[in-house]
Write an enzyme that holds these catalytic residues in place. Structure first.
Site, PDB file in Angstrom:
ATOM      1  CB  THR A 299     -12.860   1.712 -39.447  1.00  0.00           C
ATOM      2  OG1 THR A 299     -12.313   0.506 -38.955  1.00  0.00           O
ATOM      3  CG2 THR A 299     -14.433   1.838 -39.002  1.00  0.00           C
ATOM      4  CG  ASP A 300     -11.144  -3.354 -40.932  1.00  0.00           C
ATOM      5  OD1 ASP A 300     -11.187  -2.374 -40.063  1.00  0.00           O
ATOM      6  OD2 ASP A 300     -10.490  -4.027 -41.367  1.00  0.00           O
ATOM      7  CD  GLU A 301     -12.563  -1.357 -35.330  1.00  0.00           C
ATOM      8  OE1 GLU A 301     -13.413  -1.875 -34.552  1.00  0.00           O
ATOM      9  OE2 GLU A 301     -11.473  -1.092 -35.209  1.00  0.00           O
TER      10      GLU A 301
ATOM     11  CE1 TYR B 193     -14.014   4.317 -34.668  1.00  0.00           C
ATOM     12  CE2 TYR B 193     -13.396   2.063 -34.989  1.00  0.00           C
ATOM     13  CZ  TYR B 193     -13.268   3.243 -35.434  1.00  0.00           C
ATOM     14  OH  TYR B 193     -12.628   3.636 -36.547  1.00  0.00           O
TER      15      TYR B 193
ATOM     16  CE  LYS C 216     -15.310   6.130 -39.024  1.00  0.00           C
ATOM     17  NZ  LYS C 216     -15.128   7.515 -39.483  1.00  0.00           N
TER      18      LYS C 216
END
Length: 351
Positions: free
Chosen positions: A132-134, A158, A162
């Protein structure tokens, strides 16, 4: 034969359905079937000899080893993850278990299997990790979009879990030589998305006459990627990506949350107008912001276009129109998800 972990989830199920539109190569879907794993989404594949399902937790190393020995895949595509930020704030332990420990178990099993392969098959094997870009944190309005060299700065349980999984994948390549590929995508939307995420939640609440809650001032920005475009990008990375490299996948669609919800309301006003004649936008409510809410995400997807020839086919307008129409056309799927009856489908079909 390829393995797909988390194939009953939103992106994984879309990937499997898209795959069989163009490929006859078999897939084994490895999924624990947590609350967001809906095996009924893949009901059209029941009885298809190309599709196999393994009700297995990715943390169960013995079970994963047995699947590798039985099926001998040429690649593993790792979609399985706990992915909802709000849930990670209230229960971070599950995110560490699945996203970190689960990825570690898969890497260990894949490495052990990969080492047994003949030289040609060993060179061709791929471990593709979907992230993810998060993991990159939050951008200010004037900042350039995330690229593959952006430092990691996760801000939620979260995104931290990741980020940890991304680092493990990188380390297994550089330490053990495992041929890995990592993708970092922006916010996905499209058919079969569990209605805890923004777009399906707003569609279903809008249709039901319920409030449309938006955190804070509604001006948090996300880059929106239609799930079908994401699946096409993953196929490109699997086919042509360079082992050890990372590819950012974005939609080139930065939108504030408020603008996204307003666009949904406009489409619902056209297709399913309210009985009182008011716009669905009258249901919008700004609510207290969530802790650690990142202000802006944006993806620079130049590299994957330049090196692999992929670019999204959908604009936000065309992708959102497809998505709204899908939810309008599939009330049975929605009823199964909202009632929880989808959880019983696996018992009747894979007893």
């Amino acid at each position: 034969m390829i393995f797909v972990t988390g194939g009953a989830g939103f992106i994984g199920s879309n990937f499997i359905l898209d795959w069989f539109c163009d490929h006859d190569e078999a897939i084994v879907n490895i999924d624990k079937l947590t609350y967001a794993g809906n095996a009924e989404t893949l009901a059209p594949l029941a009885g298809d000899p190309r599709y196999g399902f393994a009700h297995v937790d990715i943390c169960d190393r013995d079970a994963i080893d047995a699947l590798f020995a039985q099926h001998r895949p040429r690649a593993l595509l790792h979609f399985a993850a706990e992915s909802h930020v709000d849930r990670s704030i209230h229960g971070p332990g599950a995110f560490v278990q699945t996203n970190v420990i689960g990825t570690f178990a898969l890497l260990e099993a894949a490495t052990a299997y990969w080492r047994t392969l003949p030289a040609g098959e060993r060179d061709a094997f791929r471990f593709l990790h979907v992230s993810t870009d998060e993991v990159f944190g939050s951008l200010a309005a004037e900042d350039a979009p995330f690229n593959e060299r952006t430092p990691y700065a996760p801000n939620s349980p979260y995104s931290a879990s990741k980020a940890a999984s991304d680092h493990l994948v990188r380390a297994w390549h550089h330490t053990y030589g495992l041929p890995v590929l990592t993708t970092n995508c922006s916010n996905n939307y499209g058919p079969y998305q569990f209605p805890e995420k923004l777009i399906p939640l707003m569609i279903l609440n809008g249709l039901a006459g319920k409030p449309l809650p938006i955190y804070g001032d509604g001006k948090n920005v996300r880059d929106w990627l239609y799930v079908g475009d994401h699946c096409a990008a993953i196929r490109a990375v699997l086919e042509r990506g360079v082992p050890g490299q990372t590819y950012n996948i974005g939609g080139w669609n930065e939108m504030t949350n408020l603008d996204v919800v307003q666009a949904i309301c406009n489409m619902l006003d056209e297709h399913e107008p309210r009985a009182d004649g008011a716009s669905h936008a009258s249901q919008i409510e700004l609510i207290k912001d969530r802790p650690g809410h990142d202000r802006r995400y944006a993806i620079d997807a130049t590299r994957i276009e330049r090196e692999l020839g992929w670019r999204p086919a959908q604009t936000f307008e065309t992708g959102l129109a497809k998505t709204v129409q899908w939810y309008l056309d599939n009330p049975a799927w929605i009823a199964g998800v909202t009632s929880g009856s989808y959880r019983h489908w696996i018992d009747s079909h894979y007893a």
